[in-house]
Motif scaffolding. Structure first.
Motif, PDB file in Angstrom:
ATOM      1  N   ARG A  18       0.836  -1.207   0.000  1.00 23.23           N
ATOM      2  CA  ARG A  18       0.000   0.000   0.000  1.00 23.23           C
ATOM      3  C   ARG A  18       0.871   1.257   0.000  1.00 23.23           C
ATOM      4  O   ARG A  18       0.588   2.219  -0.710  1.00 23.23           O
ATOM      5  N   THR A  19       1.930   1.237   0.800  1.00 15.35           N
ATOM      6  CA  THR A  19       2.831   2.383   0.880  1.00 15.35           C
ATOM      7  C   THR A  19       3.515   2.623  -0.463  1.00 15.35           C
ATOM      8  O   THR A  19       3.640   3.767  -0.910  1.00 15.35           O
ATOM      9  N   CYS A  21       2.371   1.824  -3.458  1.00 14.86           N
ATOM     10  CA  CYS A  21       1.377   2.352  -4.398  1.00 14.86           C
ATOM     11  C   CYS A  21       1.059   3.816  -4.125  1.00 14.86           C
ATOM     12  O   CYS A  21       0.954   4.618  -5.057  1.00 14.86           O
ATOM     13  N   GLN A  22       0.928   4.170  -2.863  1.00 10.41           N
ATOM     14  CA  GLN A  22       0.639   5.559  -2.514  1.00 10.41           C
ATOM     15  C   GLN A  22       1.798   6.474  -2.913  1.00 10.41           C
ATOM     16  O   GLN A  22       1.586   7.569  -3.437  1.00 10.41           O
TER      17      GLN A  22
END
Length: 69
Positions: A18-19, A21-22
């Motif tokens: 997630r990190t 992708c963000q």
């Protein structure tokens, strides 16, 4: 492998993904405003963010409680 570590690896991996992708989305957005996207810089920033996320998870991972040990 103990159940705790299986849960830890899964939770840390999801958090790191997630990190990444963000960070990639933010880097692409900033680069697009500046005129051209440097894909090597996007990949580098996202990879570094993922590594830092894993290192942060070594300190604590609230998604995994210590009851599995």
């Amino acid at each position: 492998m103990k159940e705790y570590w299986k849960q830890w690896i899964k939770a840390a991996g999801i958090r790191a993904l997630r990190t990444c992708c963000q960070t990639a989305a933010a880097t692409i957005g900033v680069a697009a405003v500046m005129g051209e996207v440097d894909w090597a810089a996007v990949a580098s920033a996202a990879a570094l963010a993922g590594i830092l996320s894993i290192l942060t998870s070594l300190g604590s991972l609230p998604e995994v409680d210590g009851k599995g040990e």
